[in-house]
Design a protein around this motif. Structure first.
Motif, PDB file in Angstrom:
ATOM      1  N   THR A  71       0.705  -1.107   0.026  1.00 18.32           N
ATOM      2  CA  THR A  71       0.011  -0.103  -0.093  1.00 18.32           C
ATOM      3  C   THR A  71       0.851   1.272   0.041  1.00 18.32           C
ATOM      4  O   THR A  71       2.110   1.225   0.074  1.00 18.32           O
ATOM      5  CB  THR A  71      -1.051  -0.185   1.169  1.00 18.32           C
ATOM      6  OG1 THR A  71      -2.107   1.031   0.977  1.00 18.32           O
ATOM      7  CG2 THR A  71      -0.241   0.252   2.402  1.00 18.32           C
ATOM      8  N   ASN A 114       0.032   1.017  -9.425  1.00 19.98           N
ATOM      9  CA  ASN A 114      -0.171   1.459  -8.061  1.00 19.98           C
ATOM     10  C   ASN A 114       0.685   2.650  -7.702  1.00 19.98           C
ATOM     11  O   ASN A 114       0.247   3.814  -7.036  1.00 19.98           O
ATOM     12  CB  ASN A 114      -0.279   0.451  -7.003  1.00 19.98           C
ATOM     13  CG  ASN A 114      -1.213  -0.477  -7.145  1.00 19.98           C
ATOM     14  OD1 ASN A 114      -2.533  -0.116  -7.799  1.00 19.98           O
ATOM     15  ND2 ASN A 114      -1.502  -1.661  -6.524  1.00 19.98           N
ATOM     16  N   TRP A 121      -0.429   6.589  -6.598  1.00 20.22           N
ATOM     17  CA  TRP A 121       0.039   6.971  -5.294  1.00 20.22           C
ATOM     18  C   TRP A 121       1.031   8.221  -5.345  1.00 20.22           C
ATOM     19  O   TRP A 121       0.932   9.037  -4.701  1.00 20.22           O
ATOM     20  CB  TRP A 121       0.810   5.802  -4.366  1.00 20.22           C
ATOM     21  CG  TRP A 121      -0.156   4.869  -4.155  1.00 20.22           C
ATOM     22  CD1 TRP A 121      -1.656   4.665  -4.068  1.00 20.22           C
ATOM     23  CD2 TRP A 121       0.278   3.291  -4.071  1.00 20.22           C
ATOM     24  NE1 TRP A 121      -2.093   3.475  -3.836  1.00 20.22           N
ATOM     25  CE2 TRP A 121      -0.843   2.537  -3.749  1.00 20.22           C
ATOM     26  CE3 TRP A 121       1.392   2.537  -3.768  1.00 20.22           C
ATOM     27  CZ2 TRP A 121      -0.883   1.132  -3.523  1.00 20.22           C
ATOM     28  CZ3 TRP A 121       1.459   1.266  -3.583  1.00 20.22           C
ATOM     29  CH2 TRP A 121       0.183   0.511  -3.173  1.00 20.22           C
TER      30      TRP A 121
END
Length: 195
Positions: free
Chosen positions: A60, A160, A164
């Motif tokens: 993440t 991702n 981000w």
């Protein structure tokens, strides 16, 4: 989206992972020898590795992670000079996450540091990839035998990281100061070679 409490085994290092959902990251299990070496170095094989030597990781953005108690216990090691930063709680050697440099908006949270409710697949999503199966400590169950790092995961990871980066989710980060310096000096574990 769900906020998940974070805690080391002894409870001295705590935090929160905010806005967690299957869309906020990617879940993998990594069987590589470096992830196994990290758990072994910390003496945490039993609480981190699955029966085949895999580490459950939720990839993440760093901005989703906050350490609220025990920042003074955060430690870091590198298994090789060019390898990732591997963060852990020095109070009880609970692994926290793996990251690249401060400029890379990525954190591979070790789920052993996350207090995940029983409906973990709803919150984190199912495991999308099983990585580096050739390093598993014993034969993997059917469907998990993956020899390397799949191209599909690389594409997902790059996407991702780009998203981000564009959203500014590399900061704040509990692992680096504003100038990009690690919050603690990384220890280089002797005896490991670049792979």
């Amino acid at each position: 989206m769900t906020d998940i409490s974070l805690s080391c085994e002894c409870g001295k290092t705590q935090g929160i992972a905010r806005g967690i959902s299957p869309d906020s990251g990617t879940r993998v299990v990594c069987y590589c020898d470096d992830c196994q070496a990290f758990a072994r170095h910390l003496g945490r094989e039993d609480s981190v590795l699955d029966p085949w030597g895999g580490t459950d990781i939720f990839q993440t953005a760093p901005a989703h992670i906050a350490i609220t108690e025990g920042r003074e216990y955060i430690r870091c090691l590198k298994l090789t000079p060019k390898g990732p930063y591997r963060w852990y709680a020095g109070c009880c050697n609970t692994p926290i996450a793996n990251t690249g440099s401060a400029s890379l908006p990525f954190a591979g949270m070790i789920t052993a540091f996350m207090e995940i409710p029983a409906d973990e697949e709803r919150i984190l999503g199912p495991v999308g990839w099983y990585l580096q199966g050739k390093y598993a400590t014993k034969p993997l169950p059917p469907g998990r035998k993956i020899v390397g790092f799949p191209l599909s995961l690389l594409v997902q990871l790059f996407w991702n990281i780009l998203v981000w980066k564009l959203k500014g989710l590399g900061k704040p980060t509990p692992f680096f100061d504003e100038d990009g310096t690690p919050v603690t000096e990384p220890e280089l574990v002797q005896g490991r070679k670049e792979g």
